[in-house]
Design a protein around this motif. Sequence first.
Motif, PDB file in Angstrom:
ATOM      1  N   SER A 133     -30.997 -11.515  -7.282  1.00 35.57           N
ATOM      2  CA  SER A 133     -32.334 -12.115  -7.257  1.00 35.57           C
ATOM      3  C   SER A 133     -33.301 -11.105  -6.638  1.00 35.57           C
ATOM      4  O   SER A 133     -32.881 -10.063  -6.092  1.00 35.57           O
ATOM      5  N   ALA A 134     -34.629 -11.451  -6.729  1.00 35.17           N
ATOM      6  CA  ALA A 134     -35.670 -10.577  -6.179  1.00 35.17           C
ATOM      7  C   ALA A 134     -35.566 -10.554  -4.653  1.00 35.17           C
ATOM      8  O   ALA A 134     -35.143 -11.526  -4.016  1.00 35.17           O
ATOM      9  N   LEU A 135     -36.012  -9.445  -4.030  1.00 36.22           N
ATOM     10  CA  LEU A 135     -35.935  -9.246  -2.595  1.00 36.22           C
ATOM     11  C   LEU A 135     -37.331  -9.273  -1.989  1.00 36.22           C
ATOM     12  O   LEU A 135     -38.294  -8.872  -2.631  1.00 36.22           O
ATOM     13  N   ASP A 136     -37.439  -9.744  -0.771  1.00 25.93           N
ATOM     14  CA  ASP A 136     -38.719  -9.782  -0.052  1.00 25.93           C
ATOM     15  C   ASP A 136     -38.463  -9.287   1.367  1.00 25.93           C
ATOM     16  O   ASP A 136     -37.798  -9.981   2.158  1.00 25.93           O
ATOM     17  N   ARG A 137     -38.985  -8.098   1.706  1.00 25.76           N
ATOM     18  CA  ARG A 137     -38.696  -7.524   3.020  1.00 25.76           C
ATOM     19  C   ARG A 137     -39.312  -8.339   4.141  1.00 25.76           C
ATOM     20  O   ARG A 137     -38.727  -8.452   5.227  1.00 25.76           O
ATOM     21  N   GLU A 138     -40.549  -8.922   3.877  1.00 27.18           N
ATOM     22  CA  GLU A 138     -41.180  -9.703   4.923  1.00 27.18           C
ATOM     23  C   GLU A 138     -40.385 -10.977   5.223  1.00 27.18           C
ATOM     24  O   GLU A 138     -40.394 -11.449   6.364  1.00 27.18           O
TER      25      GLU A 138
END
Length: 1492
Positions: free
Chosen positions: A402-407
């Motif tokens: 799945s997509a990643l979100d660093r925040e």
Amino acid sequence: MALARQVLCLSAFLSLPLARAEPIRYSVAEEAESGSLVGKLAEDAGLTPAQLSARRARLVSEDGRQHFRFERASGRLVVAGRLDREELCGQSATCMLPFELLLSSPLQFFRVEVALEDINDHSPVFPEDRLTFKIPETSESGSHFPLEEAQDLDIGSNTVQAYSISPENEYFSVSYGTGITGKKYLESVLEKPLDREKQAEMDLTLIAVDGGSPPRSGATEIHVVILDVNDNAPIFTQEEYKGQILENMPEGSVVLTVLASDKDAGVNGDISYQLIQALGQSDSAFVIDPKTGEIKLTKPLDFEAAEHHELLVRATDGGGLSAICKVLVEVVDVNDNAPELVVSSFSSPLPENTVPGTVVALFTVRDRDSGANGKISCALEDQLSFSLRPAYKNYYELVTVSALDREETPQYILSVTAADAGSPPLTSTQTFTVDISDVNDNAPVFNQTSYSMYVRENSVPTVFVGAVSAADADVGLNAKVTYSLAPEQGAGRAWCSCISVDSEKGHVFVLRPLDYEHLRQTEVTVSASDAGSPPLRANVSVRLVVLDENDNAPLVLYPAQDGSPASSELVPVSAEAGYLISKVVAVDADSGQNSWLSYHLLRASDPGLFSVGLQSGEVRLRRPVTERDSVKQKLVVLVRDNGKPPLSATAALSALLLKDFSDVRLPHSSPATEDQGGSLTTYLIISLVFVSLLFLISTAVLVARKACRRKELKAGPVLYAADTLQSGLADAAAAGTLPRAYCYEISLTTGSGNSEFKFLKPILPSLPPQHCAVGQGPDEEQDFPSVPVSTEDMAPGNAGALSAGQFNALSFNYPETSDPGSRFPLEGAQDLDIGSNTVQKYKIAPENEYFSVSYGSRTEDDKYVELVLEKPLDREDQAEMGFSVIAVDGGFPPRSGTIEISVIILDVNDNAPLFTQERYIAKVLENMPEGSVVLTVLATDPDAGVNGDISYQLIEVVGHSESAFVIDPIAGEIKLTKPLDFEAGDTHELRVRATDGGGLSAMCKVLVEVVDVNDNAPELVVSSFSSPLPENTVPGTVVALFTVRDRDSGANGKISCALEDQLSFSLRPAYKNYYELVTVSALDREETPQYILSVTAADAGSPPLTSTQTFTVDISDVNDNAPVFNQTSYSMYVRENSVPTVFVGAVSAADADVGLNAKVTYSLAPEQGAGRAWCSCISVDSEKGHVFVLRPLDYEHLRQTEVTVSASDAGSPPLRANVSVRLVVLDENDNAPLVLYPAQDGSPASSELVPVSAEAGYLISKVVAVDADSGQNSWLSYHLLRASDPGLFSVGLQSGEVRLRRPVTERDSVKQKLVVLVRDNGKPPLSATAALSALLLKDFSDVRLPHSSPATEDQGGSLTTYLIISLVFVSLLFLISTAVLVARKACRRKELKAGPVLYAADTLQSGLADAAAAGTLPRAYCYEISLTTGSGNSEFKFLKPILPSLPPQHCAVGQGPDEEQDFPSVPVSTEDMAPGNAGALSAGQFNALSFN
């Protein structure tokens, strides 16, 4: 005189009757009953019973002991008590008891000798009640073992005659008799060989019988211990042991227990076990308990490394015989290997915009176990963003899903678990930490929607008023925020130039001062932007509020303060309190509380007349006006605002107090002065209070500073001492070295009391922790990197590999009694080859006649190698031998291995000790001290080891002292335990037994002959002595009769007697060794009351010994002396008016006699009392001679008298003496002076007329007085006691004349009164007074007296004087304290400037600085610590390092912050710190540093 005495003694000796030449001899058996007849002594001596009684016949012996009794009535000699020949004469062949029959008047002696005959009254006695023999079982038949003979105190046929053994047995018999040399012997003979395995011990009784009738016997028990010989080798219960053990068993687990037994006993039966591992197996995995045979693990086994282990165990007994068994250990596999994950590739970090399906990691899994334990399954812990998928065989991929979100999630920790199928299953976890990299997708966000900031007016330029803050959820440059003012805020608005924003921190500054009265607030917009590409931005509003400051003083509106003359307010004098005079009006440009005004009366001509309203400013009367009030009044009103600090202004008013407002004229009055200062007293009080407060405040500040510093020091750092360091550091410090290199940081501050020394962590080079090797001692291990080595088979050219620790040399211990054919197992050689290339045969080199080698196979897997004994061994011929055993394999060419065999032949105790002499003879002086060596016996034994170690034991002959000798059990030295006595025994016969370590023994005889020395002084035995003697004893009287004797023999026993020179006594011989002490002249007790006569007896030894007998002869008294007074006459004194019965003295008379003859009594002579009544006042004490006066006497009536005192003794008849006693009465001062003129009868005294023109010395009058006493008690003196004017008159001390001391003046009073004191010279003095009056007249007809006013007293000083003194004192005290403190500070500052200089890293010498940078010190340093607990300066101080290159004047002392403290310098040696020499630091000295 001496010649006459010798002639007198010779004549007395020749006058004695001759004594019988031959002694009278009798015999009697010992132990005869008391009263048994010995002989008719009177009949044999030719004496009748009457002569025996008249001449006081008695028995006298030299030693003073009376063994016999003489009956005077019958003349028989009988036994007095028990007679024991052995006690009296010991082992002597004859026993003779000599004594003398003594008769007096005249003196006559008869020598008598009684022979004591022996009877069989003693049984034989062995020296020991129980004997223990240790005999080896290999002893041959016919062996002799010496025994100790029994001792019998009887002599002749009554002594020991035969020996026997009971019960009779087949093993031992007894042999006794006398050898060719005449020496008696007693031995036990072995008749049959012994066998310890059949009978280990046996008990026998040895009996000794004497030849008396009836015979007597004595017995001793013999305990025979049969010693074992090591003739049996150990035997294992199994030839091969098998055991199974799990591979995960911990260290110390028991694998199995082997057991071997040995038929021998003692040390020969003690079995020890030794582990021998086969070649190729781990030599550190097993250990065996040498006592119990338990085989334990030294570390866990590993089934994967080896499935079985083959061991060899050797059992060895105490005699050196051994046996070998085989132990096979099978390792059972367990699931002890967890799966392993090996990562091939891994990508991190990942951008947060990574597309799903991206491969993050690739890894493989494996397991060293087999079967189900080796099957692996992998699983990923629940993660929504990642998944695990198999790639190929045991390879797996970790991918995104799945997509990643660093925040939202900046990092993912992914755990991959691999589990096997074992029971229980083992797992391994691999953690992948995936970091997400940032993308600039977030704008900055302020932490507030708007900001309000405040600044005070008139602030300094560029003042900080607040800060704005914005955060960016991104990281790195995307999160770096910069601040600026929005551009539109600056256009066309010049006042906005006063605000600035820091671009980095967001701090808001006001660039110039603002004025609240012109600008109260403003607003700007601040922009925040990040450093991303493209950048993102956000704005926020900032409102700046200006705060008012109290910068405007009040302005007085009324009354006007423009400098024009102020108008005066008119006040009627009839106005009441509260009357409104005027109102002060003022305003303030500030706002808020800064503009609140208050009014105060600052000063006024009469402050109590006016009041000012605090808020209104109204000026009113405080009280009604009075007549005393001045017409013109001036006031000054203070107007003050409420700012901080407050500002103020003043308003001046004047008021006129008038009765009528139409009258404006002012009354004439002196001009009003301006405010005058207070009085001098007021200023002095104010100054005194001010100076005192200043002094107290300074003292309080100084005390508070000290208290704060002490509190800081107590809460400060804690020093590290040797007892608070870590154990490793403390031990290392004690050893003088540090375990590793250390870097030290030193903090030196010159102005602070908290200079500290801190330990920092050791600084190690930048090596990974697993590769850091630490310095080890000889007992520590070092880890080195492992190097993989490939191995290959060495067949067929590989020689047999023999472990250097196992097959290089062997040592065997064989008893010399081993039988031919005995076999001794060896360890077989190990060859890594197989088949025919392995070991095929063994041989011995060089060949010898004693041993051969035997080898072969009992079974297919059981091979043996043995040494075979071919010929009996003899240790005495050859104690050791060595040869080689060679193992040869069957390869081509053949290879061989060699082991060295060392055979040690063990000794068997088959040789008894042998003395160098059968009989030892020694002579020793009887006065040799304790510990003296008599002689040394020596025995040898050809056996070795314990069997050859000989110990000696002393056996003394019965009848002699058993404690006079002691023998050293090792050296064989015979020493004295006490000095010997020749008189008690001239010979001592001893027996010495030598026993070896195996129990065999031998005996020898030691004869000690005691050599007589002159060690016995002559003895004087007094037969009779008379004392005391009357002093009228006639010359020739016998005082004492005594005999002399000496226990020594020969010349040492010859005695001569002498009396010390005495004129009144002499010594004369009586018969043989008897002497008489007689008087030769008259005696006088008063001249010599006691005679101490010393009679000296000396022998003829070299050196001669003497004895002295002292005779103390007391002379008894006869009354032949009258009392004698110690004075020819006595004079005694008594004071008049004494109390009744007063003691005035004592008479004393002495009598040369003693007892009643010397007892003296006193009395008044009878003729003194007749017709003289006045003598009744005197009395004499009859016992002590004290003289008393019975009633008081008056000196004025009786001045002296005389009596006679008589002294008489208590003898019969009594003797008397008289003495004259004169009694003198002493005068006492009991009469006061009597004044004759002027008369003191109470009538009015006439006045003496004195002209005013009289000069000094003018005689006014004379006082006349007398005293009834005599001597100095009647000496009178005159003194002026008091007078109207004491300075005007003087009185003659001796004459009593009253004269003028000075001329008369006008100030002198006309009438003067005087009192004159008249005093005598007694002790205490008595006195009387005489009153006089004098008139000072110009004309003797004028008798009127002028009136004079009384003089006033001096008045005290004023208050002002005391105040000035107090002020000066307090001021001086304050100035002195301040000067002392300033001087102390200046001295310390001067000492610090001229004193030690602290060395920092940049000011150290180059060598020291470089060493400090490297973390080491260039040489050994010693540090001193000053720790004071409980004092006011408990501080941490740096002391100097003791540097060898600095002179003594550069040594610094440890200081506190305010004080200097000197500490004793400790001399410390320094040494060069070469590379191999570590710095030696003492744990007790390395707590503080001080550098100069």
